[in-house]
Design a protein around this motif. Structure first.
Motif, PDB file in Angstrom:
ATOM      1  N   LYS A   1      68.412  72.484  32.346  1.00 35.66           N
ATOM      2  CA  LYS A   1      68.047  72.484  33.768  1.00 35.66           C
ATOM      3  C   LYS A   1      67.476  71.147  34.216  1.00 35.66           C
ATOM      4  O   LYS A   1      67.646  70.751  35.348  1.00 35.66           O
ATOM      5  CB  LYS A   1      67.039  73.600  34.052  1.00 35.66           C
ATOM      6  CG  LYS A   1      67.610  74.980  33.835  1.00 35.66           C
ATOM      7  CD  LYS A   1      66.567  76.038  34.083  1.00 35.66           C
ATOM      8  CE  LYS A   1      67.153  77.400  33.761  1.00 35.66           C
ATOM      9  NZ  LYS A   1      66.136  78.435  33.767  1.00 35.66           N
ATOM     10  N   THR A   2      66.768  70.476  33.307  1.00 36.21           N
ATOM     11  CA  THR A   2      66.141  69.198  33.627  1.00 36.21           C
ATOM     12  C   THR A   2      66.342  68.247  32.460  1.00 36.21           C
ATOM     13  O   THR A   2      65.940  68.548  31.336  1.00 36.21           O
ATOM     14  CB  THR A   2      64.639  69.365  33.926  1.00 36.21           C
ATOM     15  OG1 THR A   2      64.463  70.395  34.898  1.00 36.21           O
ATOM     16  CG2 THR A   2      64.041  68.075  34.458  1.00 36.21           C
ATOM     17  N   ILE A   3      66.949  67.112  32.744  1.00 36.94           N
ATOM     18  CA  ILE A   3      67.267  66.110  31.734  1.00 36.94           C
ATOM     19  C   ILE A   3      66.526  64.825  32.098  1.00 36.94           C
ATOM     20  O   ILE A   3      66.536  64.411  33.251  1.00 36.94           O
ATOM     21  CB  ILE A   3      68.788  65.844  31.698  1.00 36.94           C
ATOM     22  CG1 ILE A   3      69.544  67.128  31.330  1.00 36.94           C
ATOM     23  CG2 ILE A   3      69.120  64.707  30.732  1.00 36.94           C
ATOM     24  CD1 ILE A   3      71.055  67.031  31.497  1.00 36.94           C
ATOM     25  N   ALA A   4      65.892  64.207  31.108  1.00 40.32           N
ATOM     26  CA  ALA A   4      65.217  62.927  31.337  1.00 40.32           C
ATOM     27  C   ALA A   4      65.869  61.862  30.464  1.00 40.32           C
ATOM     28  O   ALA A   4      66.247  62.118  29.326  1.00 40.32           O
ATOM     29  CB  ALA A   4      63.726  63.020  31.020  1.00 40.32           C
ATOM     30  N   VAL A   5      65.981  60.665  31.028  1.00 37.94           N
ATOM     31  CA  VAL A   5      66.539  59.533  30.302  1.00 37.94           C
ATOM     32  C   VAL A   5      65.661  58.315  30.555  1.00 37.94           C
ATOM     33  O   VAL A   5      65.136  58.142  31.651  1.00 37.94           O
ATOM     34  CB  VAL A   5      68.008  59.256  30.712  1.00 37.94           C
ATOM     35  CG1 VAL A   5      68.124  58.906  32.188  1.00 37.94           C
ATOM     36  CG2 VAL A   5      68.639  58.164  29.852  1.00 37.94           C
ATOM     37  N   GLY A   6      65.507  57.486  29.542  1.00 40.72           N
ATOM     38  CA  GLY A   6      64.712  56.276  29.685  1.00 40.72           C
ATOM     39  C   GLY A   6      65.600  55.068  29.913  1.00 40.72           C
ATOM     40  O   GLY A   6      66.715  55.003  29.402  1.00 40.72           O
ATOM     41  N   THR A   7      65.089  54.128  30.696  1.00 48.39           N
ATOM     42  CA  THR A   7      65.794  52.864  30.889  1.00 48.39           C
ATOM     43  C   THR A   7      64.815  51.705  30.820  1.00 48.39           C
ATOM     44  O   THR A   7      63.678  51.810  31.282  1.00 48.39           O
ATOM     45  CB  THR A   7      66.579  52.821  32.219  1.00 48.39           C
ATOM     46  OG1 THR A   7      67.320  51.599  32.285  1.00 48.39           O
ATOM     47  CG2 THR A   7      65.670  52.929  33.429  1.00 48.39           C
ATOM     48  N   ASP A   8      65.282  50.615  30.210  1.00 46.82           N
ATOM     49  CA  ASP A   8      64.500  49.375  30.177  1.00 46.82           C
ATOM     50  C   ASP A   8      65.255  48.263  30.895  1.00 46.82           C
ATOM     51  O   ASP A   8      64.940  47.102  30.746  1.00 46.82           O
ATOM     52  CB  ASP A   8      64.143  48.982  28.746  1.00 46.82           C
ATOM     53  CG  ASP A   8      65.369  48.695  27.884  1.00 46.82           C
ATOM     54  OD1 ASP A   8      66.508  48.653  28.409  1.00 46.82           O
ATOM     55  OD2 ASP A   8      65.196  48.508  26.668  1.00 46.82           O
ATOM     56  N   GLY A   9      66.276  48.637  31.641  1.00 42.77           N
ATOM     57  CA  GLY A   9      67.037  47.671  32.408  1.00 42.77           C
ATOM     58  C   GLY A   9      68.171  47.018  31.655  1.00 42.77           C
ATOM     59  O   GLY A   9      68.983  46.312  32.244  1.00 42.77           O
ATOM     60  N   SER A  10      68.258  47.235  30.361  1.00 44.71           N
ATOM     61  CA  SER A  10      69.319  46.623  29.566  1.00 44.71           C
ATOM     62  C   SER A  10      70.652  47.322  29.822  1.00 44.71           C
ATOM     63  O   SER A  10      70.696  48.467  30.265  1.00 44.71           O
ATOM     64  CB  SER A  10      68.972  46.699  28.076  1.00 44.71           C
ATOM     65  OG  SER A  10      68.933  48.055  27.656  1.00 44.71           O
ATOM     66  N   ASP A  11      71.727  46.618  29.531  1.00 47.58           N
ATOM     67  CA  ASP A  11      73.053  47.222  29.658  1.00 47.58           C
ATOM     68  C   ASP A  11      73.169  48.459  28.790  1.00 47.58           C
ATOM     69  O   ASP A  11      73.766  49.460  29.196  1.00 47.58           O
ATOM     70  CB  ASP A  11      74.144  46.220  29.269  1.00 47.58           C
ATOM     71  CG  ASP A  11      74.316  45.105  30.289  1.00 47.58           C
ATOM     72  OD1 ASP A  11      73.863  45.277  31.445  1.00 47.58           O
ATOM     73  OD2 ASP A  11      74.897  44.065  29.933  1.00 47.58           O
ATOM     74  N   THR A  12      72.591  48.401  27.586  1.00 52.92           N
ATOM     75  CA  THR A  12      72.681  49.559  26.701  1.00 52.92           C
ATOM     76  C   THR A  12      71.921  50.754  27.256  1.00 52.92           C
ATOM     77  O   THR A  12      72.374  51.887  27.145  1.00 52.92           O
ATOM     78  CB  THR A  12      72.202  49.214  25.278  1.00 52.92           C
ATOM     79  OG1 THR A  12      70.871  48.728  25.331  1.00 52.92           O
ATOM     80  CG2 THR A  12      73.104  48.198  24.620  1.00 52.92           C
ATOM     81  N   SER A  13      70.773  50.518  27.879  1.00 54.20           N
ATOM     82  CA  SER A  13      70.031  51.657  28.441  1.00 54.20           C
ATOM     83  C   SER A  13      70.775  52.252  29.630  1.00 54.20           C
ATOM     84  O   SER A  13      70.713  53.454  29.870  1.00 54.20           O
ATOM     85  CB  SER A  13      68.603  51.277  28.818  1.00 54.20           C
ATOM     86  OG  SER A  13      68.556  50.506  29.994  1.00 54.20           O
ATOM     87  N   LEU A  14      71.508  51.421  30.361  1.00 57.33           N
ATOM     88  CA  LEU A  14      72.307  51.952  31.472  1.00 57.33           C
ATOM     89  C   LEU A  14      73.468  52.797  30.958  1.00 57.33           C
ATOM     90  O   LEU A  14      73.898  53.732  31.629  1.00 57.33           O
ATOM     91  CB  LEU A  14      72.791  50.829  32.379  1.00 57.33           C
ATOM     92  CG  LEU A  14      71.691  50.151  33.192  1.00 57.33           C
ATOM     93  CD1 LEU A  14      72.266  48.996  34.008  1.00 57.33           C
ATOM     94  CD2 LEU A  14      70.958  51.136  34.095  1.00 57.33           C
ATOM     95  N   ARG A  15      73.947  52.509  29.758  1.00 58.90           N
ATOM     96  CA  ARG A  15      74.959  53.385  29.149  1.00 58.90           C
ATOM     97  C   ARG A  15      74.343  54.746  28.815  1.00 58.90           C
ATOM     98  O   ARG A  15      74.992  55.777  28.959  1.00 58.90           O
ATOM     99  CB  ARG A  15      75.550  52.735  27.903  1.00 58.90           C
ATOM    100  CG  ARG A  15      76.436  51.561  28.235  1.00 58.90           C
ATOM    101  CD  ARG A  15      77.120  51.019  26.991  1.00 58.90           C
ATOM    102  NE  ARG A  15      77.662  49.715  27.294  1.00 58.90           N
ATOM    103  CZ  ARG A  15      77.572  48.663  26.508  1.00 58.90           C
ATOM    104  NH1 ARG A  15      76.966  48.758  25.347  1.00 58.90           N
ATOM    105  NH2 ARG A  15      78.095  47.518  26.868  1.00 58.90           N
ATOM    106  N   ALA A  16      73.094  54.734  28.374  1.00 54.68           N
ATOM    107  CA  ALA A  16      72.406  56.007  28.118  1.00 54.68           C
ATOM    108  C   ALA A  16      72.209  56.768  29.430  1.00 54.68           C
ATOM    109  O   ALA A  16      72.358  57.991  29.470  1.00 54.68           O
ATOM    110  CB  ALA A  16      71.066  55.757  27.430  1.00 54.68           C
TER     111      ALA A  16
END
Length: 147
Positions: A4-19
């Protein structure tokens, strides 16, 4: 299982945007809310292999907001319709866990490689630490090669 609720982290890197792309695709498939999280600040007194301490700069709050906007655009491209962005000061793993508990997240998504290789060498990867400490399912998106 229905998330129902999904969380994802980003650090601004291209790889984190793939996540983020992976998490957004899952959120669209499950019609789940997607929470995109960016931890900002610096982490003082990180233990080093030599036994000393160091301050590891991560990202500023302004940079974090820029990263979140980019991630929000990626999520929209993947069809995620319920998206919330959160910038929070702190360690990436602790921040993901805190946000996850507060918002009753039932799936955490993280990339297998991020921007801060210094942190990975000193403390271990965010993905590894998150898997050890998480109270819900964790998906580690393979982000280091084009698919």
């Amino acid at each position: 299982m229905r998330y129902k609720t999904i969380a994802v982290g980003t650090d601004g890197s291209d790889t984190s945007l793939r996540a983020v792309r992976t998490a957004a695709s899952m959120a669209a498939a499950y019609d789940a809310e997607l929470i995109i999280v960016s931890a900002f600040g610096s982490h003082e007194n990180v233990g080093t292999r030599s036994g000393g301490t160091a301050e590891t700069p991560i990202i500023s709050e302004d940079m974090s907001q820029t990263f979140l906007k980019s991630a929000q655009d990626v999520a929209a491209e993947e069809g995620a319709s319920k998206v919330r962005i959160i910038a929070k000061s702190g360690d990436p793993v602790a921040t993901m866990l805190e946000v996850g508990k507060y918002h009753r997240v039932d799936l955490l998504v993280v990339g297998n490689k991020g921007r801060n290789s210094v942190r990975d060498r000193v403390m271990g990867s965010v993905a590894t630490e998150l898997m050890r400490k998480a109270y819900v399912d964790v998906v580690v998106a393979h982000t280091t090669e084009d698919r």
